[in-house]
Design a protein around this motif. Structure first.
Motif, mmCIF file in Angstrom:
data_model
loop_
_atom_site.group_PDB
_atom_site.id
_atom_site.type_symbol
_atom_site.label_atom_id
_atom_site.label_comp_id
_atom_site.label_asym_id
_atom_site.label_seq_id
_atom_site.Cartn_x
_atom_site.Cartn_y
_atom_site.Cartn_z
ATOM 1 N N THR A 1 0.944 -1.236 0.003
ATOM 2 C CA THR A 1 0.136 -0.017 -0.010
ATOM 3 C C THR A 1 0.919 1.125 -0.022
ATOM 4 O O THR A 1 1.880 1.069 0.263
ATOM 5 C CB THR A 1 -0.836 0.118 1.071
ATOM 6 N N ASN A 2 0.165 2.388 -0.366
ATOM 7 C CA ASN A 2 1.175 3.615 -0.463
ATOM 8 C C ASN A 2 1.804 3.871 1.173
ATOM 9 O O ASN A 2 2.839 4.339 1.153
ATOM 10 C CB ASN A 2 0.359 4.768 -0.814
ATOM 11 N N GLU A 3 1.010 3.787 1.997
ATOM 12 C CA GLU A 3 1.404 4.177 3.355
ATOM 13 C C GLU A 3 2.229 2.948 4.013
ATOM 14 O O GLU A 3 3.091 3.502 4.750
ATOM 15 C CB GLU A 3 0.040 4.324 4.149
ATOM 16 N N ALA A 4 2.360 1.709 3.361
ATOM 17 C CA ALA A 4 3.280 0.893 3.937
ATOM 18 C C ALA A 4 4.574 1.168 3.344
ATOM 19 O O ALA A 4 5.765 1.043 3.837
ATOM 20 C CB ALA A 4 2.829 -0.598 3.543
ATOM 21 N N LEU A 5 4.571 1.586 1.890
ATOM 22 C CA LEU A 5 5.861 2.324 1.610
ATOM 23 C C LEU A 5 6.420 3.392 2.063
ATOM 24 O O LEU A 5 7.827 3.432 2.291
ATOM 25 C CB LEU A 5 5.636 2.456 -0.016
ATOM 26 N N VAL A 6 5.711 4.327 2.443
ATOM 27 C CA VAL A 6 6.281 5.233 2.772
ATOM 28 C C VAL A 6 6.540 5.127 4.414
ATOM 29 O O VAL A 6 7.882 5.516 4.837
ATOM 30 C CB VAL A 6 5.000 6.716 3.108
ATOM 31 N N ALA A 7 6.041 4.104 5.226
ATOM 32 C CA ALA A 7 6.335 4.044 6.436
ATOM 33 C C ALA A 7 7.777 3.278 6.262
ATOM 34 O O ALA A 7 8.754 3.555 7.219
ATOM 35 C CB ALA A 7 5.464 2.850 7.151
ATOM 36 N N ARG A 8 8.032 2.473 5.506
ATOM 37 C CA ARG A 8 9.315 2.031 5.130
ATOM 38 C C ARG A 8 10.336 2.962 4.798
ATOM 39 O O ARG A 8 11.575 2.953 5.199
ATOM 40 C CB ARG A 8 9.422 0.766 4.161
ATOM 41 N N ALA A 9 10.213 3.989 4.038
ATOM 42 C CA ALA A 9 10.967 4.939 3.546
ATOM 43 C C ALA A 9 11.285 5.623 4.801
ATOM 44 O O ALA A 9 12.362 6.142 5.154
ATOM 45 C CB ALA A 9 10.365 6.000 2.715
ATOM 46 N N VAL A 10 10.310 6.035 5.796
ATOM 47 C CA VAL A 10 10.629 6.735 6.965
ATOM 48 C C VAL A 10 11.835 5.943 7.902
ATOM 49 O O VAL A 10 12.511 6.672 8.454
ATOM 50 C CB VAL A 10 9.377 7.156 7.954
ATOM 51 N N THR A 11 11.514 4.689 7.845
ATOM 52 C CA THR A 11 12.609 3.784 8.549
ATOM 53 C C THR A 11 14.039 4.164 8.088
ATOM 54 O O THR A 11 14.837 3.983 8.673
ATOM 55 C CB THR A 11 11.904 2.351 8.518
ATOM 56 N N VAL A 12 14.011 4.004 6.561
ATOM 57 C CA VAL A 12 15.121 4.080 6.011
ATOM 58 C C VAL A 12 15.827 5.557 6.415
ATOM 59 O O VAL A 12 17.046 5.501 6.770
ATOM 60 C CB VAL A 12 15.107 4.040 4.434
ATOM 61 N N VAL A 13 15.275 6.287 6.402
ATOM 62 C CA VAL A 13 15.847 7.916 6.641
ATOM 63 C C VAL A 13 16.096 7.791 8.152
ATOM 64 O O VAL A 13 17.300 8.205 8.486
ATOM 65 C CB VAL A 13 14.516 8.777 6.618
ATOM 66 N N GLN A 14 15.291 7.204 9.122
ATOM 67 C CA GLN A 14 15.872 7.308 10.381
ATOM 68 C C GLN A 14 17.051 6.467 10.665
ATOM 69 O O GLN A 14 17.769 6.702 11.568
ATOM 70 C CB GLN A 14 14.639 6.980 11.160
ATOM 71 N N SER A 15 16.925 5.263 10.007
ATOM 72 C CA SER A 15 18.177 4.363 10.188
ATOM 73 C C SER A 15 19.357 4.757 9.634
ATOM 74 O O SER A 15 20.645 4.311 10.233
ATOM 75 C CB SER A 15 17.828 2.948 9.374
ATOM 76 N N LEU A 16 19.332 5.737 8.679
ATOM 77 C CA LEU A 16 20.466 6.301 8.229
ATOM 78 C C LEU A 16 20.960 7.820 9.125
ATOM 79 O O LEU A 16 21.867 8.397 8.614
ATOM 80 C CB LEU A 16 20.273 6.759 6.846
ATOM 81 N N GLY A 17 20.170 7.950 10.066
ATOM 82 C CA GLY A 17 20.454 9.097 10.936
ATOM 83 C C GLY A 17 19.875 10.236 10.405
ATOM 84 O O GLY A 17 20.256 11.480 10.917
ATOM 85 N N GLY A 18 18.831 10.416 9.762
ATOM 86 C CA GLY A 18 18.284 11.472 9.174
ATOM 87 C C GLY A 18 16.519 11.883 9.652
ATOM 88 O O GLY A 18 16.194 10.973 10.746
ATOM 89 N N ARG A 19 16.123 12.955 9.548
ATOM 90 C CA ARG A 19 14.984 13.167 9.994
ATOM 91 C C ARG A 19 14.008 13.464 8.789
ATOM 92 O O ARG A 19 14.468 14.115 8.130
ATOM 93 C CB ARG A 19 15.087 14.527 11.098
ATOM 94 N N VAL A 20 12.803 13.123 8.812
ATOM 95 C CA VAL A 20 11.802 13.257 7.887
ATOM 96 C C VAL A 20 11.048 14.745 8.054
ATOM 97 O O VAL A 20 10.487 15.029 9.328
ATOM 98 C CB VAL A 20 10.727 12.109 7.965
#
Length: 301
Positions: free
Chosen positions: A266-285
């Motif tokens: 779903t769109n929201e699941a893809l966004v949630a995973r992208a948020v995890t990617v950003v945070q895992s790499l030390g970034g902020r959304v």
């Protein structure tokens, strides 16, 4: 431009697109109600920007009917959800040749070629904060479809978009498209801050290998803001790569229908995973209000 990681990242969700994905996934939104709901869900999951196409509710095919755009936008605004709206202006430049032996007349079922003003009717009416501008002409897929955007057409569309007070997002599908974007900027029809989207891995545009991606990023002018994506299974690796290269992220069902192997997204699941990617790499959304400040956007409601 040096490859410096971006620690303050905004996420765009391309919620439906116009491609033939509805037959492969029942998660792809079709009706205005479904597209609006998908946009809201993506925003709640962390996307600051919703990139929106509309589809004919009866056939599921891509449409440029202003009434459909109006319904989607009104539903989103009525929801009270804060998000930046990015409406496509890519429809109306579709050329499908008749055949390899008889290119003309063109195929009426797929050809939709209209003027600059008609391509922007929904933008003029609804005044989204952002609309896309496909910066070039290229072959798509294995058939006779050509995405058609001449320099003269793009210059006139950019001029009208600027006059409407809307920020164009320049869609770069190949290396020469970036040069065309720079030419448009030099013509005075695009204002700062310039916003571009690097669209990788789409046949027959720029392949999504690291060398090609770095070559394009290295030539993004100083001060321009870019996002990047790839299609299919490389969507999420490109979320990480875009951030590490100094850019922002696009995900969504327009570009990829899978969350994991055999698992429809779903769109929201893809966004949630992208948020995890950003945070895992030390970034902020970034939140929508922060994106507006970054891109010089005026909130429309």
């Amino acid at each position: 431009m040096p490859l410096t990681p971006n620690r303050e990242v905004f996420i765009t969700c391309a919620v439906t697109g116009a491609g033939d994905t509805t037959g492969r996934s029942d998660k792809v939104p079709v009706t205005p109600e479904q597209i609006a709901a998908a946009s809201v869900a993506a925003a709640q999951a962390g996307a600051a920007i919703a990139h929106i196409h509309v589809r004919d509710p009866e056939t599921g095919r891509g449409s440029r009917d202003p009434a459909l755009y109006r319904e989607v936008v009104e539903r989103i605004r009525d929801s009270g959800t804060d998000m930046v709206l990015n409406l496509t202006a890519g429809m109306g430049g579709d050329l499908v040749l008749g055949s390899t032996e008889a290119p003309f007349p063109t195929d009426p079922a797929g050809t939709d070629m209209v003027g600059a003003t008609e391509r922007l009717v929904h933008i003029a009416e609804l005044r989204p904060e952002i609309c896309t501008l496909d910066c070039g002409t290229m072959n798509f897929g294995e058939g006779d479809y050509v995405m058609t955007n001449t320099p003269a057409m793009l210059k006139e569309m950019a001029r009208q978009i600027k006059a409407l007070g809307v920020r164009p997002e320049i869609e770069v599908f190949d290396t020469g498209h970036l040069l065309l974007a720079q030419w448009l900027k030099a013509q005075g029809v695009i204002d700062d801050p310039v916003m571009i989207q690097l669209c990788m891995g789409i046949p027959w545009g720029a392949p999504d290998d690291l060398g090609t991606f770095k070559a394009i990023v290295d030539n993004v002018p100083e001060g321009w803001t870019f996002s990047a994506f790839s299609i299919g299974r490389n969507q999420m690796p490109y979320a990480a790569l875009a951030m590490l290269a100094g850019g922002n992220i696009r995900v969504g069902l327009e570009d990829n229908i899978w969350l994991d192997k055999g698992v429809l997204a779903t769109n929201e699941a893809l966004v949630a995973r992208a948020v995890t990617v950003v945070q895992s790499l030390g970034g902020r959304v970034l939140e929508p209000a922060e994106v507006r400040r970054k891109l010089g956007l005026e909130k429309r409601w």
